[in-house]
Design a protein around this motif. Sequence first.
Motif, PDB file in Angstrom:
ATOM      1  N   CYS A  26       0.812  -1.218   0.000  1.00  0.00           N
ATOM      2  CA  CYS A  26       0.000   0.000   0.000  1.00  0.00           C
ATOM      3  C   CYS A  26       0.847   1.271   0.000  1.00  0.00           C
ATOM      4  O   CYS A  26       0.306   2.372   0.150  1.00  0.00           O
ATOM      5  CB  CYS A  26      -0.918   0.019   1.219  1.00  0.00           C
ATOM      6  SG  CYS A  26      -2.219  -1.221   1.176  1.00  0.00           S
ATOM      7  N   ARG A  27       2.147   1.134  -0.187  1.00  0.00           N
ATOM      8  CA  ARG A  27       3.039   2.284  -0.033  1.00  0.00           C
ATOM      9  C   ARG A  27       2.614   3.471  -0.906  1.00  0.00           C
ATOM     10  O   ARG A  27       2.628   4.613  -0.470  1.00  0.00           O
ATOM     11  CB  ARG A  27       4.476   1.867  -0.356  1.00  0.00           C
ATOM     12  CG  ARG A  27       5.508   2.967  -0.117  1.00  0.00           C
ATOM     13  CD  ARG A  27       6.909   2.408  -0.045  1.00  0.00           C
ATOM     14  NE  ARG A  27       7.092   1.605   1.149  1.00  0.00           N
ATOM     15  CZ  ARG A  27       7.580   0.360   1.156  1.00  0.00           C
ATOM     16  NH1 ARG A  27       7.890  -0.231   0.018  1.00  0.00           N
ATOM     17  NH2 ARG A  27       7.732  -0.294   2.287  1.00  0.00           N
ATOM     18  N   ASN A  28       2.248   3.224  -2.144  1.00  0.00           N
ATOM     19  CA  ASN A  28       1.852   4.312  -3.046  1.00  0.00           C
ATOM     20  C   ASN A  28       0.390   4.186  -3.486  1.00  0.00           C
ATOM     21  O   ASN A  28      -0.013   4.783  -4.490  1.00  0.00           O
ATOM     22  CB  ASN A  28       2.757   4.332  -4.274  1.00  0.00           C
ATOM     23  CG  ASN A  28       4.210   4.590  -3.919  1.00  0.00           C
ATOM     24  OD1 ASN A  28       4.515   5.546  -3.201  1.00  0.00           O
ATOM     25  ND2 ASN A  28       5.103   3.734  -4.399  1.00  0.00           N
ATOM     26  N   ALA A  29      -0.384   3.433  -2.736  1.00  0.00           N
ATOM     27  CA  ALA A  29      -1.763   3.141  -3.136  1.00  0.00           C
ATOM     28  C   ALA A  29      -2.717   4.262  -2.738  1.00  0.00           C
ATOM     29  O   ALA A  29      -2.569   4.885  -1.681  1.00  0.00           O
ATOM     30  CB  ALA A  29      -2.213   1.829  -2.514  1.00  0.00           C
ATOM     31  N   ARG A  30      -3.704   4.496  -3.596  1.00  0.00           N
ATOM     32  CA  ARG A  30      -4.797   5.423  -3.289  1.00  0.00           C
ATOM     33  C   ARG A  30      -6.127   4.701  -3.107  1.00  0.00           C
ATOM     34  O   ARG A  30      -7.005   5.179  -2.402  1.00  0.00           O
ATOM     35  CB  ARG A  30      -4.938   6.465  -4.408  1.00  0.00           C
ATOM     36  CG  ARG A  30      -3.771   7.443  -4.507  1.00  0.00           C
ATOM     37  CD  ARG A  30      -4.091   8.523  -5.519  1.00  0.00           C
ATOM     38  NE  ARG A  30      -5.308   9.248  -5.151  1.00  0.00           N
ATOM     39  CZ  ARG A  30      -6.036   9.962  -6.009  1.00  0.00           C
ATOM     40  NH1 ARG A  30      -5.678  10.030  -7.284  1.00  0.00           N
ATOM     41  NH2 ARG A  30      -7.119  10.598  -5.602  1.00  0.00           N
ATOM     42  N   ARG A  31      -6.275   3.568  -3.757  1.00  0.00           N
ATOM     43  CA  ARG A  31      -7.496   2.777  -3.643  1.00  0.00           C
ATOM     44  C   ARG A  31      -7.129   1.316  -3.399  1.00  0.00           C
ATOM     45  O   ARG A  31      -6.364   0.723  -4.172  1.00  0.00           O
ATOM     46  CB  ARG A  31      -8.346   2.884  -4.923  1.00  0.00           C
ATOM     47  CG  ARG A  31      -8.926   4.272  -5.186  1.00  0.00           C
ATOM     48  CD  ARG A  31      -9.960   4.633  -4.137  1.00  0.00           C
ATOM     49  NE  ARG A  31     -10.640   5.898  -4.420  1.00  0.00           N
ATOM     50  CZ  ARG A  31     -10.216   7.092  -4.000  1.00  0.00           C
ATOM     51  NH1 ARG A  31      -9.083   7.189  -3.317  1.00  0.00           N
ATOM     52  NH2 ARG A  31     -10.912   8.188  -4.259  1.00  0.00           N
TER      53      ARG A  31
END
Length: 297
Positions: A139-144
Amino acid sequence: MFAIWPVLGYAGTKRKQKEEQPMPNIVEITDLSAPELDVYARLTEAQLRNKLEPEKGVFIAESPKVIGTALDAGYKPLSFLMERRQIEGPAAGVLARCPDATVYTADRAVLESLTGYALTRGVLCAMHRPAPRTAEEVCRNARRVAVLEGIVDSTNIGAIFRSAAALGMDAVLLSPSCCDPLCRRAIRVSMGTVFQVPWARLGEDKTQWPEAGLARLHAMGFTTAAMALDDRALPVDDPALQAAEKLAIVLGTEGDGLAAETIARCDATVMIPMQHGVDSLNVGAAAAVAFWQLRAR
């Protein structure tokens, strides 16, 4: 036990062609009880996963298309099991990419008696399981992200991963009780998208969900949206949900849906408005609707 075909002469192929494009060792099955075939015939999904020694874990991918997707994602093959006609046919492309793998082969009827089911696509591949990743890593660069609670049907898991890949989810997170995304049927239904969408478990023990798991999501900055039937729920097209910088869409088990504690600990409750007296959608269908509507703009 096995009959080994001379690789350069199999199926009448010319020697020059084989020298230019090396192929794996092709082994004719003559003994269904051979231990080399246990991975395809006698090991349970739990044994393949090998929780005690994860570095020895294996999963089974099915069909040349799905196997090719796994290879593209960097997964490593151990061996193949396929009908003879596949070797120079639909499987030729993936075999050319795996010159060190052994190919076990026989007629369709023999393979069905070995595995206990028909090989609808004619090809299986045993592959190394990847090292587990943490939720924070994926999830380091996740938005959804999609968060799955207690979903045990492998068909639904596969369908959700396919929708997650197609409709803009950056990762999939699973509660400890969810079905393994790398079980054979989930992989097949997903059409290999389980290899394309990063995923992780929110703990391996049931005590780590929902309180601890949702706390981790909140610590990562996610607004958590519980998909549930509730008269006070926001409609899935609510602008506030779409505007959330980081959103975790939480979906519950088949039949019962999300646990009451999970709903209470989420930031919002969300529902898909229904017509004609229908009260809900299958979780796979609901996931697709939610992913599309709530995708990052």
